[in-house]
Write a protein that holds these residues in place. Structure first.
Motif, PDB file in Angstrom:
ATOM      1  N   MET A 274       0.833  -1.205   0.000  1.00  0.00           N
ATOM      2  CA  MET A 274       0.000   0.000   0.000  1.00  0.00           C
ATOM      3  C   MET A 274       0.866   1.253   0.000  1.00  0.00           C
ATOM      4  SD  MET A 274      -2.190   1.585   3.119  1.00  0.00           S
ATOM      5  CE  MET A 274      -0.593   2.020   3.834  1.00  0.00           C
ATOM      6  N   ALA A 275       1.916   1.267   0.823  1.00  0.00           N
ATOM      7  CA  ALA A 275       2.790   2.445   0.902  1.00  0.00           C
ATOM      8  C   ALA A 275       3.490   2.698  -0.429  1.00  0.00           C
ATOM      9  CB  ALA A 275       3.817   2.259   2.018  1.00  0.00           C
ATOM     10  N   ARG A 276       3.952   1.642  -1.090  1.00  0.00           N
ATOM     11  CA  ARG A 276       4.595   1.816  -2.390  1.00  0.00           C
ATOM     12  C   ARG A 276       3.590   2.261  -3.451  1.00  0.00           C
ATOM     13  NH1 ARG A 276       9.799  -0.090  -2.924  1.00  0.00           N
ATOM     14  NH2 ARG A 276       9.719   1.193  -4.802  1.00  0.00           N
ATOM     15  N   MET A 335       4.207  10.299   6.945  1.00  0.00           N
ATOM     16  CA  MET A 335       3.398   9.822   5.821  1.00  0.00           C
ATOM     17  C   MET A 335       2.097  10.606   5.716  1.00  0.00           C
ATOM     18  SD  MET A 335       4.308   7.429   3.610  1.00  0.00           S
ATOM     19  CE  MET A 335       2.855   6.484   3.145  1.00  0.00           C
ATOM     20  N   VAL A 336       1.437  10.822   6.847  1.00  0.00           N
ATOM     21  CA  VAL A 336       0.180  11.573   6.837  1.00  0.00           C
ATOM     22  C   VAL A 336       0.438  13.010   6.392  1.00  0.00           C
ATOM     23  CG1 VAL A 336      -1.693  12.469   8.276  1.00  0.00           C
ATOM     24  CG2 VAL A 336      -0.882  10.136   8.617  1.00  0.00           C
ATOM     25  N   PHE A 337       1.469  13.630   6.952  1.00  0.00           N
ATOM     26  CA  PHE A 337       1.823  15.003   6.587  1.00  0.00           C
ATOM     27  C   PHE A 337       2.141  15.111   5.099  1.00  0.00           C
ATOM     28  CE2 PHE A 337       5.389  17.875   5.698  1.00  0.00           C
ATOM     29  CZ  PHE A 337       4.827  19.106   6.027  1.00  0.00           C
ATOM     30  N   SER A 338       2.942  14.180   4.590  1.00  0.00           N
ATOM     31  CA  SER A 338       3.358  14.216   3.195  1.00  0.00           C
ATOM     32  C   SER A 338       2.166  14.047   2.259  1.00  0.00           C
ATOM     33  CB  SER A 338       4.396  13.120   2.931  1.00  0.00           C
ATOM     34  OG  SER A 338       4.898  13.181   1.616  1.00  0.00           O
ATOM     35  N   CYS A 339       1.264  13.105   2.572  1.00  0.00           N
ATOM     36  CA  CYS A 339       0.079  12.896   1.734  1.00  0.00           C
ATOM     37  C   CYS A 339      -0.822  14.127   1.735  1.00  0.00           C
ATOM     38  CB  CYS A 339      -0.705  11.676   2.217  1.00  0.00           C
ATOM     39  SG  CYS A 339       0.075  10.084   1.858  1.00  0.00           S
ATOM     40  N   PHE A 340      -0.996  14.738   2.907  1.00  0.00           N
ATOM     41  CA  PHE A 340      -1.855  15.924   3.011  1.00  0.00           C
ATOM     42  C   PHE A 340      -1.285  17.082   2.190  1.00  0.00           C
ATOM     43  CE2 PHE A 340      -2.874  19.962   5.162  1.00  0.00           C
ATOM     44  CZ  PHE A 340      -4.260  19.954   4.994  1.00  0.00           C
ATOM     45  N   CYS A 341      -0.005  17.341   2.331  1.00  0.00           N
ATOM     46  CA  CYS A 341       0.605  18.459   1.598  1.00  0.00           C
ATOM     47  C   CYS A 341       0.637  18.184   0.091  1.00  0.00           C
ATOM     48  CB  CYS A 341       2.017  18.719   2.127  1.00  0.00           C
ATOM     49  SG  CYS A 341       2.056  19.370   3.823  1.00  0.00           S
ATOM     50  N   CYS A 342       0.903  16.926  -0.289  1.00  0.00           N
ATOM     51  CA  CYS A 342       0.873  16.578  -1.716  1.00  0.00           C
ATOM     52  C   CYS A 342      -0.531  16.767  -2.280  1.00  0.00           C
ATOM     53  CB  CYS A 342       1.344  15.140  -1.924  1.00  0.00           C
ATOM     54  SG  CYS A 342       3.140  14.911  -1.814  1.00  0.00           S
ATOM     55  N   LEU A 387      10.605   8.266   1.418  1.00  0.00           N
ATOM     56  CA  LEU A 387      11.466   7.357   2.180  1.00  0.00           C
ATOM     57  C   LEU A 387      10.730   6.355   3.067  1.00  0.00           C
ATOM     58  CD1 LEU A 387      14.331   9.763   3.292  1.00  0.00           C
ATOM     59  CD2 LEU A 387      14.279   8.212   1.346  1.00  0.00           C
ATOM     60  N   ILE A 388       9.573   6.737   3.597  1.00  0.00           N
ATOM     61  CA  ILE A 388       8.892   5.856   4.545  1.00  0.00           C
ATOM     62  C   ILE A 388       8.556   4.494   3.940  1.00  0.00           C
ATOM     63  CG2 ILE A 388       6.897   5.567   6.064  1.00  0.00           C
ATOM     64  CD1 ILE A 388       8.983   7.616   6.990  1.00  0.00           C
ATOM     65  N   PRO A 389       8.019   4.410   2.706  1.00  0.00           N
ATOM     66  CA  PRO A 389       7.765   3.083   2.134  1.00  0.00           C
ATOM     67  C   PRO A 389       9.017   2.223   2.041  1.00  0.00           C
ATOM     68  CG  PRO A 389       6.601   4.755   0.882  1.00  0.00           C
ATOM     69  CD  PRO A 389       7.517   5.485   1.816  1.00  0.00           C
ATOM     70  N   ILE A 390      10.160   2.863   1.792  1.00  0.00           N
ATOM     71  CA  ILE A 390      11.420   2.132   1.697  1.00  0.00           C
ATOM     72  C   ILE A 390      11.869   1.670   3.081  1.00  0.00           C
ATOM     73  CG2 ILE A 390      13.842   2.311   1.020  1.00  0.00           C
ATOM     74  CD1 ILE A 390      12.917   4.377  -1.078  1.00  0.00           C
ATOM     75  N   LEU A 391      11.725   2.532   4.089  1.00  0.00           N
ATOM     76  CA  LEU A 391      12.081   2.156   5.451  1.00  0.00           C
ATOM     77  C   LEU A 391      11.210   1.002   5.944  1.00  0.00           C
ATOM     78  CD1 LEU A 391      12.559   5.675   7.093  1.00  0.00           C
ATOM     79  CD2 LEU A 391      14.341   4.016   6.558  1.00  0.00           C
TER      80      LEU A 391
END
Length: 477
Positions: A274-276, A335-342, A387-391
């Motif tokens: 899902m993350a990827r 992840m939440v922050f990045s999705c919201f800003c995107c 980076l989070i999906p990779i981590l």
């Protein structure tokens, strides 16, 4: 596009320091050198992947090649991930059969061959073949490189330098757009071919992983490898612990069936998958392949080449900064922050293209918006979706299934890239740039809730603690 920061031993760094006091007295530079050189494969991969960004506008307008339509050229972005899907299982077999180093080393040959095809090509079909060769190298890099990095490093080195793979990916995007803008396709290829050649020369100096030698019952070679990596003559304590760990890990079942049938493994694959998906469906691969074409069609006041360079440089710098701080921020919140800003940035871009494509208002006064928007996008993307999906890939899978899970995720990621790049081209061709940006906006909006409810917080947890968290009946938080 990748899998980074894998851990081979499931214990925290404090315990490892206690167990391996000799490691602390050696030198970290042999490990750093091995990681740096191995990560050059991701630079090679990035340059070839992003090559389509400056190349496609040239191909569809140049007299040097046969008439090439945007539809025909779009398959240059689709072929590599398709080949990666088909060849990923083979890479998993090869790394266990012949070793991490040899298999990764051979990928450099495919990189060189791909550039040779581009240098001497006069037909679109030769370029297609070069993308097939690149696809083979691509699956090798994503399947094998994270495992090699994890098995040659201590947690301290891995935590600090393991993400060079991601940095080189974004740096490769910048230099591809820069060199591809100022030079012709063939001259740029002559410049770029030097990077895989350099990798093949330097990687010959790097050792095979001690983990692989032990798995093949070659303890003397494993100990020699460990000595080179730690620059120590006495590695008996670490070697003994590594040997014990390997025996325990090999006692666990690790088949493809176990990846699906064991609930904790299945949960990990669903989360990482899902993350990827969010990473790809918010547009990053499409922007990498088409960013010069996007800026050209957007009608920005700044030249498309310079616009793409600003975009790629912003991605490189922001990714480097994110690498330095991302581990302190956790997993779920970024992840939440990045999705919201995107979601906000992509929504603004979609609105701009809607107004422009349908001539609703004159947007010439805000022609700077596409460039500013794309730069803003890569900054907020870097602090979560990048980076989070990779981590998570390195943290959620146990050692026994890591190569199998890596193969599955490589196939999924390649499928995402294949479908997204083609969908982007179809939507852009038939409905204008507004359509794909609307799709990216919707995916980013969905990502806010998916990240909040399903991305686990693994910050500060050992691999064993993460496995126990995944084994609980309630969803990870």
């Amino acid at each position: 596009m990748g899998e980074i920061t894998l851990t081979t031993i499931s214990r925290n760094e404090k315990d490892e320091k206690t167990s391996h006091p000799a490691v602390q007295q050696g030198s970290e530079w042999p490990q750093i050198f091995a990681v740096f050189v191995a990560a050059l494969t991701s630079l090679n991969n990035s340059i070839l992947y992003n090559w389509t960004s400056p190349a496609i506008p040239i191909l569809i307008s140049s007299d040097e090649y046969e008439d090439i339509s945007i539809d025909a050229a779009s398959y240059l972005t689709v072929i590599p991930p398709v080949v990666s899907i088909l060849s990923a299982p083979m890479q998993g077999f090869l790394l266990d059969r012949f070793g991490r180093k040899i298999t990764l080393h051979v990928s450099g040959i495919f990189h060189v061959a791909a550039w040779i095809c581009i240098i001497f090509s006069k037909s679109l079909y030769v370029l297609y073949f070069s993308r097939v060769l690149f696809g083979l190298a691509n699956s090798a890099m994503f399947t094998i490189l994270p495992i090699y990095i994890s098995e040659v490093t201590t947690p301290k080195v891995r935590g600090r330098w393991g993400n060079l793979m991601a940095f080189f990916m974004y740096f490769g995007q910048f230099i591809t757009n820069a060199i591809g803008y100022f030079f012709s396709i063939k001259i740029a290829a002559c410049i770029f071919i030097s990077t895989p050649i350099m990798f093949m020369i330097l990687f010959a100096l790097c050792p095979e992983t001690p983990y692989f030698y032990l798995s093949k019952n070659k303890p003397e070679l494993a100990e020699n490898s460990l000595k080179k990596l730690r620059r120590l003559e006495d590695v008996s304590k670490e070697f003994s612990q590594l040997n014990d760990d390997l025996k325990r890990q090999l006692s666990e079942t690790g088949t493809f069936k176990d990846c699906i049938m064991i609930p904790s493994n299945r949960k990990a694959i669903l989360i990482v998958g899902m993350a990827r998906a969010l990473q790809q469906y918010t547009g990053i691969s499409s922007f990498a392949a088409y960013n010069q074409y996007i800026f050209q069609e957007a009608g920005t006041s700044l030249d498309k080449g310079y616009s793409s360079m600003i975009y790629a440089l912003s991605l490189t710098v922001s990714s480097f900064v994110a690498l330095m701080v991302i581990d302190k921020l956790g997993r779920k919140r970024p992840m939440v922050f990045s999705c919201f800003c995107c979601f906000l940035v992509l929504g603004a871009e979609a609105t701009y293209f809607y107004l422009k494509d349908y001539n609703i208002v004159d947007v010439s006064s805000i022609s700077w918006l596409p460039v500013v928007g794309m730069v803003s996008y890569v900054v907020v993307f870097s602090f979560g979706l990048s980076l989070i999906p990779i981590l998570l890939l390195g943290e959620l899978f146990s050692t026994s299934i890591r190569s199998k899970a890596g193969t599955i995720i490589t196939i999924l990621s390649s499928t995402y890239m294949t479908s997204m790049n083609k969908i982007f081209q179809v939507l852009m061709t038939n409905y204008g740039l507004m359509a794909p940006f609307i799709l990216f906006t919707v995916c980013a909006f969905m990502g806010i809730f998916l990240s909040y409810f399903f991305v686990p917080e693994t910050k500060g947890k050992t691999l064993e603690e993460i496995q126990q968290m995944l084994k609980k009946n309630d969803k990870p938080t």
